[in-house]
Every structure is written in structure tokens, then in C-alpha cells.
Design an enzyme around this catalytic site. Sequence first.
Site, PDB file in Angstrom:
ATOM      1  N   LYS A 116      38.147  39.420  31.397  1.00 55.69           N
ATOM      2  CA  LYS A 116      39.241  39.872  32.259  1.00 55.69           C
ATOM      3  C   LYS A 116      40.557  39.945  31.483  1.00 55.69           C
ATOM      4  O   LYS A 116      41.350  40.866  31.676  1.00 55.69           O
ATOM      5  CB  LYS A 116      39.382  38.924  33.458  1.00 55.69           C
ATOM      6  CG  LYS A 116      38.338  39.109  34.538  1.00 55.69           C
ATOM      7  CD  LYS A 116      38.689  38.236  35.736  1.00 55.69           C
ATOM      8  CE  LYS A 116      37.779  38.523  36.924  1.00 55.69           C
ATOM      9  NZ  LYS A 116      36.389  38.159  36.670  1.00 55.69           N
ATOM     10  N   GLU A 200      47.353  34.579  37.668  1.00 55.40           N
ATOM     11  CA  GLU A 200      47.908  35.743  38.350  1.00 55.40           C
ATOM     12  C   GLU A 200      48.737  35.306  39.544  1.00 55.40           C
ATOM     13  O   GLU A 200      48.433  34.289  40.185  1.00 55.40           O
ATOM     14  CB  GLU A 200      46.792  36.676  38.850  1.00 55.40           C
ATOM     15  CG  GLU A 200      46.112  37.463  37.758  1.00 55.40           C
ATOM     16  CD  GLU A 200      45.073  38.423  38.318  1.00 55.40           C
ATOM     17  OE1 GLU A 200      44.775  38.343  39.531  1.00 55.40           O
ATOM     18  OE2 GLU A 200      44.562  39.249  37.548  1.00 55.40           O
ATOM     19  N   HIS A 235      35.292  34.781  48.659  1.00 55.06           N
ATOM     20  CA  HIS A 235      35.619  35.770  47.637  1.00 55.06           C
ATOM     21  C   HIS A 235      34.468  36.746  47.370  1.00 55.06           C
ATOM     22  O   HIS A 235      34.441  37.401  46.321  1.00 55.06           O
ATOM     23  CB  HIS A 235      36.031  35.093  46.314  1.00 55.06           C
ATOM     24  CG  HIS A 235      37.165  34.136  46.451  1.00 55.06           C
ATOM     25  ND1 HIS A 235      38.452  34.538  46.751  1.00 55.06           N
ATOM     26  CD2 HIS A 235      37.212  32.777  46.359  1.00 55.06           C
ATOM     27  CE1 HIS A 235      39.237  33.480  46.825  1.00 55.06           C
ATOM     28  NE2 HIS A 235      38.520  32.394  46.599  1.00 55.06           N
ATOM     29  N   ARG A 291      28.953  49.124  36.136  1.00 57.48           N
ATOM     30  CA  ARG A 291      27.610  49.298  36.685  1.00 57.48           C
ATOM     31  C   ARG A 291      27.737  49.952  38.056  1.00 57.48           C
ATOM     32  O   ARG A 291      28.843  50.185  38.548  1.00 57.48           O
ATOM     33  CB  ARG A 291      26.917  47.939  36.845  1.00 57.48           C
ATOM     34  CG  ARG A 291      27.771  46.951  37.643  1.00 57.48           C
ATOM     35  CD  ARG A 291      27.044  45.695  38.011  1.00 57.48           C
ATOM     36  NE  ARG A 291      27.920  44.662  38.521  1.00 57.48           N
ATOM     37  CZ  ARG A 291      28.397  44.594  39.766  1.00 57.48           C
ATOM     38  NH1 ARG A 291      28.089  45.559  40.633  1.00 57.48           N
ATOM     39  NH2 ARG A 291      29.178  43.603  40.150  1.00 57.48           N
TER      40      ARG A 291
END
Length: 672
Positions: A116, A200, A235, A291
Site C-alpha cells: 500500500k 491515514e 471492513h 484481479r
Amino acid sequence: MFTSLLIANRGEIACRIIRTARRMGLRTIAVYSDADREALHVELADEAWRLGPAPAVESYLNQNALLAVIKASGAEAVHPGYGFLAENADFAEAVAGAGSVFVGPPPDAVRAMGSKAAAKALMHKAGVPLVPGYHGDAQDTETLAREAEAVGYPLLIKASAGGGGKGMRAVERPADFAEALAGAQREASASFGDARVLLEKYLQRPRHIEVQVFADTHGNTVHMFERDCSLQRRHQKVVEEAPAPGMDPARRAEMGAAAVAAAEAIGYVGAGTVEFIAEGNAFYFMEMNTRLQVEHPVTEAVTGLDLVEWQLRVAAGEVLPWRQDDLSLDGHAVEVRLYAEDPGRDFLPATGRLDHLRLPDGLPGVRVDSGVQAGDAVTPNYDPMLAKIIAHGANRPAALRRLRHALEQTGVGGVTTNLAFLCDLLDHPEVRAGGADTGLIGRARADLIAAGEALPEGALALAALAELERRRAEVAVEAAESGDPHSPWHTTTGWRLNVETHLDLRFAVREVEQVVRVRYRPEAYLLDLPSGSVDARGHLADDGTLDAEIGGRRLRGAVVRRGHDLTVLLGPRAYRLIRLQPLAGAESDAGVDGTLTAPMPGKITKVAVEAGAEVDAGATLMVLEAMKMEHTIVAPAQGRVAEVRYRMGDQVEEGTELLVFEVAAEKEAGAA
């Protein structure tokens, strides 16, 4: 175009890929673990090869086993599906090394998005908007705490190497940072073998909006519009739709252009998804999934395209047939994921056998993607998703109506599911209005997950009728096998010489006894329910489906029986009852002066009685934890516990004799 395709996956995605590949005339090759030997994807494929034992690490994640099968089967191409090895660059390279085509992006593109932090650095360079945060290499606690102060609270700690909510922690204040960081790092290391994290800014009411992109090997990249995936628990997504509610054309074009820029920045090829987090008028890059996505059917529904077909065509070197201006939206589509899980226990996965399964195939505008059949076992080895149910309509209200109706026609017995939860979620005012954010399920949890619904009289009547019809069928078999099939003793009409009879059916519903008195009528029964007496008749199928007429009302449901336990499926809801006094001759976990047996494998979590105890009908004797649920073993009648054979903490197998029970000498007179 290649002529054979191996699907390196299982379940519904393997079935979905096989159907498209076979339509294109390709020879399909399935792989399976020992747990999946009789699975639907194995049945659908032209041929199937064993990989290894049930655990994924020894089968579907075993690259050596997969490569051996690829070579032995002569597969010209390999589709990884999603999950397992779909985003494993080493596997993609190994497939190419084995002489097959990997149906997916280049390994370098997979690696570019595998971290990430590295992905966000690339996106910043490409001009794709990012959530304010820290994505640096320094991972010591002091540096991260200092950067957290710079980002500002509340903030998110996220695993750099993974997704699915693993290694993620929300932190509200500086005092909680160190503990949350340690937990996120531990979970990231255990899940992905990489403890690195990024920080974040925590958006208060965000929406999760993702854009489907597609690229070929000839330099062409397009986007196929957006999906809204904001409805999530833990999540993880449970409802997805396309297009996103409230999306205006200008913002759609802006997000689509950002997604295309992200794909082009890493030299992407094939189908991929760029995920954004959005709040107000701002949107930020979150990650790219290299994907096919679980929710791709909603994009197919609104574009009329088969994304798997074009994955295969692009992998074979063909040019994309469309330019961006050729693509348009048609109506609206919504998808729900039907899981074997318990919403009342924080959505913990559930296991067990699918004793009954009815999916809404064949309804107008409804598509079902599934990889299971009635009788299959849901094991802890794999993801517990049973099916995806997708509805398409001319507009969003039409799609929601179709989806809600489809869920009413769905029934699952033998394992706990989120079916009723999905119905209640779709009925929620914020969902109906559109634009719900990612925190909705958490905020509305008390409304969406009831502590326990009252048993409706319709379900009680179906349970009684099913027991009567089962007994009728058993007696018919006994009569046919006897020397005198026409004997009046083989009737189930309540006939007794010189006696007007009735039968009391006794059930326990959450430890409260419910009695249904049955009187017999020509071709029917008269049932005494709490609100009054009703005529009832019905036909019970072998799978438990019950078409009934009760008090002049037609009902269709199902009654699934396992030992003393009855599960009544009425619409999308499941109601559990315990049969306290089985009909004479009916299958039972306890016979007269007999034993009570475990209805499934599990662990004894409570022993409520000692040998010699005198108990009433319905009294709790033991509690067995099985299939992530507690199963109460109750006394079938008034009597005495002669022997207790297991202690708390013992593991037992299905059919194990748990107790010896002696029914009291005086028995209630009745008729079968």
C-alpha cells in the site's frame, strides 16, 4: 485463443469462470482439495485434479501442487479467480515458466500494488489524489507516533501489505496510539508476513467507491464506471451496487480518469479495480486490486459485458473492442453476499451441513452465482460465502425491489446465515435513500440485528404440520413393508376404537414450551394454536420444503429436522424449535429408556444434571457448542437421567451417546 483453461480456485468464482470458458469452447480443468472432492466446480468442469488435503495452505495455496497439475493436464492458460494466489506475482511468473498463460496482469503490476505504501507513492507521482497520511519507510514507534501527530486524530493505522480489514486500527487519541500500533503490526505480520504499516487521516462518514478498469496489451485502457461498496461489516463488503447513488456525470468522469491514470502508471493489463474513499466532494486513492473483484457482476449487469470473457481475450492478445465513448450505463444493479455467518455474534463464520438450500434462480432480472449445493458441508477451511445474489432493474428502486423479492425466495437450513440481516439492511431508510457510508452497519447494529424474534404462528403451524406429514410418510413405508398393509393400526388419522382422540405436539422455543393440539379431519388436521383453531393440510418434500394451507392461507416454507432440532424457514427468516416428545416411531435422539446423542460434532460446554436426577420434559441436560452455536440437549419427556457419559470440555462426534435417559412410567395417552 488458447483451447484449455485451468481454474486455480474453488467455489462460486470457479463455477462462474467455468461457465464462460465452456461457452467460449474451452476445455475446463478444475482443481480440488479433499474437502471439495464432490464440490460443484468439480462437477461442472470437463476434468478435475486433486491438489491435496483440505487446508488451503496444503491445496489451493500450494504452488508446487498447482504447477504439477498445470503441466500434467496440459493447461494452456490459468485463471486464478480471486483470493488465494490471484495477486501473487511469484505464482504468475511460475505459471509463465511452466509454459501457460496467466490470466491476469503482469507480475510487475501486481508487485507495484502489493504494498500500500509503495502504491501510494506511485499514485502521488501519477497525480492520483491521496488521503493525507504517512506512507514512509521508517517504522519505529517514535517516528510513527510523531507522524501520527502531524496527520492528526482520529486516524487509521493500516497494514501496508494487505487488505480485508486485517491489520487495521482506528485511533481516536494519542494515548491509544502505541497499543493500537502494536496490535496492527502483530495482525499484519500474522496475516501477510509483513508488519509494516501506514497512517491515514480517518474520514468520519466516508463512502467506498471503486472503479472497474480494463487494459489490453496494445496500450488501450478504459474504465467501466463505478461501484459503491460502502455497506460493510468488519471492513468487509456485504452489499455492492452500480452505479453509485448520487454520482453526477462530471464526478464520474473525474474518478474514471483517475482510475485509468492509476492503471497506466503501472503498465496494467486485464481487469482491475481502483478503490477510492470519498467524503463530500473529495475522493482519495485507497488501493488497487489487481484481479477480478467479487462484485464484478453488478458491472456486468449495467454494461452488458462479460468481464471474464474479456479477461480471457486480453490474455490471448486480443485488442479491447471498445473505446471509452463506446461504453454506457444501462439501469442499476445491486448485489448481496449470502454468508454462512452469525450476525448476532459479530458475524463470526458458521459451519455445518447445508441440509436445505433454495436459491432464487430463474427470477426476472436476478442472477445467482454460487458454488454450493444442498448437502454440501461448510467447513472452517475456506471463505463462508454461499452465494452472490444480483438484481438488475431500470433504476435503483426497481433493482432493490427485485433483490428484496429474491431474498424472500431464498432459504438455507442447517447452518446459520446472514439472510435475514441482508433483508433488514436493504429495508433500512438510509440504504433505501442511497449514499450510505461505511459506518452505517456499525451505527445501526441494534436495529439490524435483533436479539431474537418471536416465533410467528405460521412457523409453529408449519413445524407441527411437518412432524405430522413425516409421521404419515413413515407409517406408509411401515405399512407397505408389513404383512398386513391395510391394517387400521397403520392409519395416521387418529382413529382409535371407542375413543375420541387428539395428539399434543410439544415444542420448546428458547426454553418456553409451546403445545399444538392436533385433531383429525378428513384430508386435513385441526391445529389448536395460541390464537385459535385452524384447519391445516400440506405436502412435505424430501428436502423439507412444505407447501401448506393453514387457516385458508397458502404458505410455502421449509422445515429442516436434525434429531430433536427443527428449523423452520419462513421467507428469509429461520426459527429454531426443539421437539420435546417425538411421535411414536419417529426418528429421535432419545428413545424410551434410551440414549440422547450428539446431533453433530462439537464440544460439551455445560452439563446441567447428574446421574440419578429426576427431570421434567424440556429440562436442559447438556449444552453442546457446534457450528459456532450452542445446541441445547433437553429431556424428551418427564423421567430420570440414568447415566451422564461426558463432562464439560469433552469433544464429541456426531451420534455419540451423551446420556442414558429413562422415561417416567406414566405416559400421556394420545394417538399417532
